[in-house]
Enzyme design. Structure first.
Site, mmCIF file in Angstrom:
data_model
loop_
_atom_site.group_PDB
_atom_site.id
_atom_site.type_symbol
_atom_site.label_atom_id
_atom_site.label_comp_id
_atom_site.label_asym_id
_atom_site.label_seq_id
_atom_site.Cartn_x
_atom_site.Cartn_y
_atom_site.Cartn_z
ATOM 1 N N GLY A 139 7.165 -0.731 10.907
ATOM 2 C CA GLY A 139 6.407 0.494 11.182
ATOM 3 C C GLY A 139 7.221 1.477 11.999
ATOM 4 N N GLY A 169 9.971 -6.297 10.175
ATOM 5 C CA GLY A 169 9.726 -7.706 10.421
ATOM 6 C C GLY A 169 9.456 -8.461 9.133
ATOM 7 C CE LYS A 206 -3.985 0.076 2.310
ATOM 8 N NZ LYS A 206 -4.738 0.018 3.581
HETATM 9 C C1 3PG Z 1 4.887 -5.337 14.089
HETATM 10 O O1 3PG Z 1 4.696 -6.507 13.790
HETATM 11 O O2 3PG Z 1 4.975 -4.453 13.219
HETATM 12 C C2 3PG Z 1 5.048 -4.963 15.522
HETATM 13 O O3 3PG Z 1 5.139 -6.087 16.332
HETATM 14 C C3 3PG Z 1 3.905 -4.076 15.929
HETATM 15 O O4 3PG Z 1 2.688 -4.754 15.789
HETATM 16 P P1 3PG Z 1 1.382 -3.922 15.483
HETATM 17 O O5 3PG Z 1 1.573 -3.319 14.107
HETATM 18 O O6 3PG Z 1 0.237 -4.904 15.523
HETATM 19 O O7 3PG Z 1 1.236 -2.844 16.524
#
Ligand code: 3PG
Ligand code: MG
Length: 400
Positions: free
Chosen positions: A380, A356, A200
């Site tokens: 993120g 990740g 996205k």
């Molecule tokens: C991720 O996997 O990006 C982190 O563990 C944060 O998880 P979340 O985006 O569900 O807050």
């Protein structure tokens, strides 16, 4: 921000550690344990210092109540293997099981609490609700160590609120991650290229906005690229397209040109009849995407072009796969991109794989961590850092 050493003698102290153990699972099988491995050094150091280590973490996005498929039980087992020590798993987060496990812990023991997000207070919008849950977490411990880099951008009870209730320090993983990001944002060695992929474009607009000020080259692939191609006047068939973002993307293309930032887009794509490994697929130029097909990877000429654009770079940050790499016919673009980063690493440049998902992608494609300068555990979080945003999990440690 205090480091762990500044917390003083930890022997006999109950130390609550927020780790990011949010790993991909296939049933109860962990498919990439990178985040668990990255969390081990801090936990080991605390246990060796004689602390009673209480690890807390989330898995997935359960809605504030227990759900078997989001249990951290498989993670507890893997953590124990990696630590080479028993990990006591509490079947709740702040309830009877957690209290019993903490009470029974001896110096050097490690306890893992069940998924934080089985409690509505963890992610509550209401600061009072969060503070109430944070109070129960804090009640289990004497000090807090924030080591879950992947969640430092979340204003959540175990990341943010709890740090206001206990003497708090930053863990070694967060220190390392932030140190690398600082190198990217403070006078990076040039040329500095950023490669963005993933589905996205709307998730990446803020970071693109910032990168146009700081990077020399921006290479775009993945599902998000079709909105760029559309903005350049190409037809994209049934490819992923965020029509409502075309105008914003056009604006960035113009801005980049004005600033002398080179935006590199694919020249060919792999176009398939369906989002499936068995679908009929072919390489087509970006000006010839058939109306009834969708692009699922960058093509071979694009992979070559991207490698060329990275070859002389001294700094590269990469977030997001170039295609649907989980399916073999669409993995070549991501594979080639990873190989191009490895070449930059070998020639002494700094390469950072952010996130990740991207980290799991490179490992799944057979690369090893040491082929890159740094593999971040937070997608993120690293993007928000590069956007120049304040990350709640870091600012709260500055206060304490
Ligand atoms: C991720 O996997 O990006 C982190 O563990 C944060 O998880 P979340 O985006 O569900 O807050
Ligand atoms: Mg995420």
């Amino acid at each position: 921000m205090k480091s762990i050493a500044e917390l003083g003698d930890l022997r006999g102290k109950r130390v609550l550690v927020r780790s990011d153990l949010n790993v991909p699972l296939d049933g109860s099988t962990i498919t990439d344990d990178g985040r668990i491995r990255a969390s081990v050094p801090t936990i080991t150091a605390l246990a060796e210092a004689g602390a009673r280590v209480i690890v807390c973490a989330h898995l997935g996005r359960p809605k504030g109540a227990p759900e078997e498929k989001y249990s951290l039980a498989p993670v507890a087992a893997r953590l124990g293997e990696l630590l080479g020590a028993d990990v006591t798993f509490a079947t709740d987060t702040v309830g009877e099981s957690a209290r019993a496990a903490v009470d029974a812990a001896q110096d050097g023991d490690v306890v893992l609490l069940e998924n934080l997000r089985f409690n509505a207070g963890e992610t509550a919008k209401s600061a009072d609700e969060r503070a109430e849950f944070a109070g129960r977490l804090a009640g289990l411990a004497d000090v807090f160590v924030s080591d879950g880099f992947g969640v430092v951008h979340r204003e959540q009870a175990s990341v943010f609120d709890v740090a206001r209730l206990l003497p708090s320090a930053v863990g070694g993983l967060v220190e390392t991650e932030v140190g690398v990001l600082r190198r990217l944002t403070t006078d990076p060695e040039r040329p500095y290229a950023v490669v963005l992929g993933g589905a996205k474009v709307s998730d990446k607009l803020a970071v693109i906005d910032n990168l146009i000020q700081t990077a020399d080259r921006l290479l775009i692939g993945g599902g998000m690229v079709f909105t760029f191609l559309k903005a350049q006047g190409h037809e994209v068939g049934r490819s992923l397209l965020e029509q409502d973002q075309v105008e914003a993307v056009s604006g960035y293309l113009t801005q980049a040109q004005e600033r002398g930032v080179e935006i590199v887009l694919p020249v060919d794509v792999v176009a398939a009849t369906e989002f499936s490994a068995d679908a009929d697929h072919e390489v087509v130029g970006v000006d010839a995407i058939p109306a009834d097909r969708l692009g699922l990877d960058i093509g071979p000429r694009s992979a070559e072009l991207f490698a060329e654009k990275l070859a002389d770079c001294r700094t590269v940050f990469w977030n997001g796969p170039m295609g649907a790499f989980e399916m073999a016919p669409y993995a070549a673009g991501t594979q080639a991109l990873a190989a191009a980063l490895v070449d930059v690493t070998s020639s002494g440049g700094l390469t950072v794989v952010g996130g990740g998902d991207s980290a799991a992608a490179v490992r799944q494609l057979g690369f090893t961590d040491d082929q890159f300068g740094h593999i971040s555990t937070g997608g993120g979080a690293s993007l928000e850092y590069l956007e120049g945003k304040d990350l709640p999990g870091l600012t709260v440690l500055d206060e304490s």
